[in-house]
Design a protein around this motif. Structure first.
Motif: not given
Length: 616
Positions: A470-471, A474, A502, A505, A555
């Protein structure tokens, strides 16, 4: 010294009072819908723009108001529901406090159009800052239309604390559903930004429940009906297979008023004991009809918390009604004393037991084991059986060979060091893992052993994997061979739309088809084929009822929900390779010793721990 106590101006006092009643757009929706119900409407339409921040409008075909009543309605404590103090103990209407319209007028710009059937013209009233700025006759249909624009326009601090549009819209839909479910005989519709979200035709309670919760509930509802001199209980409970891991579709109505009661919820859970998992929650929509003098609803401005004169009796009635419904529809386990026709048709029962048959039975070894003394537990071994004497269990089964292995495993396992929590643990990289109660994994170390909780450990592993996806990057997507349609309730569709960026991802690929329905085109690589739809449904359910720290970002909540949902559960048998991979992945995590919620993933036991137990 001068006096320091003084009266607040009306506009400030009104805003303070409004803070108790109108906490968010959904609060205004609840009050306006309840007023429409009290007006005797058979059709109620709710229109919202910008999740209620720009516009909330309720249109009904009720009895309307006179010009004088239309203006008086915006005064504080102005109500048509009660007139004496005794009326508080026999309330049959939804509203009675006389604060709703006054509170709304204090924090929004309000426009009211209303007309009674006997009047030729209606009246238009506009209010801002608790003051009437327009009052004139107008052409209007029978009933009332009230519009609330620019909520909290004069209280910017309160407006800044509102959540995202999707979050506020979910709260609005929750309030809409609660009122609509209580009155299935009334037509309800909900439009958001010009798009119709709900179109609920009048019908029975079951039809309204299916309209709201989805067609999947149609064959999974069990009717509840108990009538007594003290109270009546009706409604529906979901079959055990509808139970969820989070509190989802649970509705209690007392005299058609939605209430929240952990006490009564416990009564329903107790009735389901033994039929659903301990960490699951049943679905139910229950209506309690009770003498208004037996309850007190003047407890909280929202009127969702009430007090019963004798709540123990209510608890007992609710639990008994649910148990009776489960037993009546053969959901609860019961003893069946009827004869099985298949057994009655067997030769041993239907045909005569001849002398030859008797002699053959007496001479059999099975007959002897039951007829002779000390033979009841004796089982005669056969050439293919693996039965051994109990003494054999205490003999060494295998000897160490020249290669230094015992039973296929190294007697001196290779040891590698894993860093965790500021210290080094010596974790064998090649060893025999032991699973205990299909929940724990025992792994030996150089100085003792570890007791690893398989679900918590996997939850930590997945949490760090999803967080990284997520951060930073992907995650890979596993394409579905055929698109999988998602049939979701309207409120769940709104939430899913909010989560789509989100979810992409993390590895989900969800799109809308020509009918504007969601379809799953791809899932994360670790989702089991055939479980894609259920995984999304459970993810939405967990996200809706996420009750941890509200400061977590969207998230972060999504990652935690995904990790908890996809982690292997207790009760699942793991083989050697699976246990080894899980333990290895756990100690490759940045924080392997706790779950995202702070629960320990393993407990370390030093070598002298067992010695102390045996007093060595």
């Amino acid at each position: 010294m001068s006096n320091i106590i003084h009266l607040l101006p009306d506009h400030i006092a009104n805003q303070i009072a409004a803070g108790e009643v109108i906490q968010r757009p959904a609060s205004a929706v609840k009050e306006l819908l309840e007023n429409a119900v009290d007006a005797g409407a058979t059709k109620i339409k709710l229109l919202v723009n910008d999740a209620g921040k720009a516009l909330i409008q309720v249109i009904d075909n009720g009895k309307g108001m006179s010009p004088e009543d239309a203006k008086m309605a915006f005064e504080r404590h102005a109500t048509s529901k009660i007139s004496h103090i005794d009326d508080l103990f026999k309330i049959k209407t939804m509203g009675f406090r006389g604060e709703a319209l006054a509170s709304i007028a204090a924090v929004a710009q309000v426009e009211l159009k209303t007309k009674r059937a006997a009047d030729e013209l209606g009246i238009l009233v506009e209010v801002a800052h608790s003051k009437i700025i327009k009052d004139e006759a107008c052409v209007a249909p029978e009933g009332t239309s009230i519009s609330m624009k620019n909520l909290f326009f004069n209280v910017p601090a309160r407006r800044n604390f509102l959540k995202s549009n999707a979050a506020e819209m979910r709260h609005i839909m929750d309030e809409f559903i609660r009122v609509a479910m209580a009155y299935p005989e009334i037509f309800f519709s909900l439009n958001s930004n010009g798009q119709e979200v709900y179109h609920l035709e009048s019908g029975s309670h079951k039809q309204r429940i299916v309209q709201i919760l989805g067609n999947s509930y149609n064959a999974k509802l069990v009717n509840v009906l108990e009538e007594t001199d003290y109270m009546n209980i009706s409604g529906f409970i979901g079959k055990p297979e509808t139970a969820r891991k989070t509190r989802g579709d649970q509705y209690f109505f007392v005299n058609n008023r939605f209430i929240k009661s952990a006490y009564l919820n416990h009564a329903v859970n107790a009735a389901f004991e033994g039929m659903i998992a301990k960490d699951s929650f049943p679905s139910y929509v229950l209506y309690i009809d009770l003498d208004p003098t037996q309850i007190d609803i003047n407890v909280h401005p929202t009127k969702q918390e009430i007090k019963f004169e004798d709540e123990k009796i209510i608890y007992a009635f609710v639990q008994a009604a649910v148990k009776h419904a489960l037993a009546q529809f053969s959901i609860a386990p019961s003893l069946d004393f009827s004869l099985n026709a298949d057994i009655q048709g067997l030769d041993a029962v239907s045909k005569p037991f001849t002398r030859n048959d008797q002699e053959a039975a007496v001479s059999s070894s099975l007959y002897k084991t039951f007829s002779q003394k000390h033979q009841a537990h004796f089982i005669e071994p056969t050439p293919k059986s693996e039965l051994k004497s109990w003494k054999d269990f205490f003999k060494p089964s295998e000897q160490t060979d020249s290669s230094g292995t015992i039973g296929g495993y190294s007697s001196e396992p290779v040891v590698e060091e894993a860093y965790t929590g500021g210290k080094l643990l010596n974790i064998p990289s090649i060893q025999h893992y032991l699973q205990l109660q299909n929940t724990y994994i025992i792994a030996t170390t150089q100085t003792g052993f570890l007791l690893v909780h398989q679900q918590f450990a996997h939850e930590r592993v997945l949490y760090e994997q999803y967080s990284l996806a997520v951060h930073s990057k992907q995650a890979p997507t596993q394409k579905s061979l055929f698109p999988i349609p998602l049939e979701l309730a309207a409120s769940d569709s709104v939430l899913l739309q909010e989560l789509l960026p989100d979810l992409q991802l993390i590895g989900y690929q969800i799109e809308k088809d020509e009918q504007h329905q969601f379809v799953i085109q791809g899932t994360p690589a670790d989702i089991i084929v055939g479980n894609e739809k259920h995984a999304i449904e459970m993810l939405i359910e967990q996200f809706k009822h996420f009750n941890s720290d509200i400061n977590f970002s969207k998230k972060e909540k999504l990652v935690r929900c995904m990790a908890k949902q996809q982690s292997i559960k207790t009760g699942l048998t793991l083989d050697q390779k699976e246990m080894a991979v899980l333990v290895t992945n756990l100690f490759e995590c940045n924080t392997p010793n706790i779950t995202p919620t702070g629960k320990p993933t393993y407990i370390e036991y030093k070598g002298n721990y067992l010695e102390q137990l045996f007093e060595r």
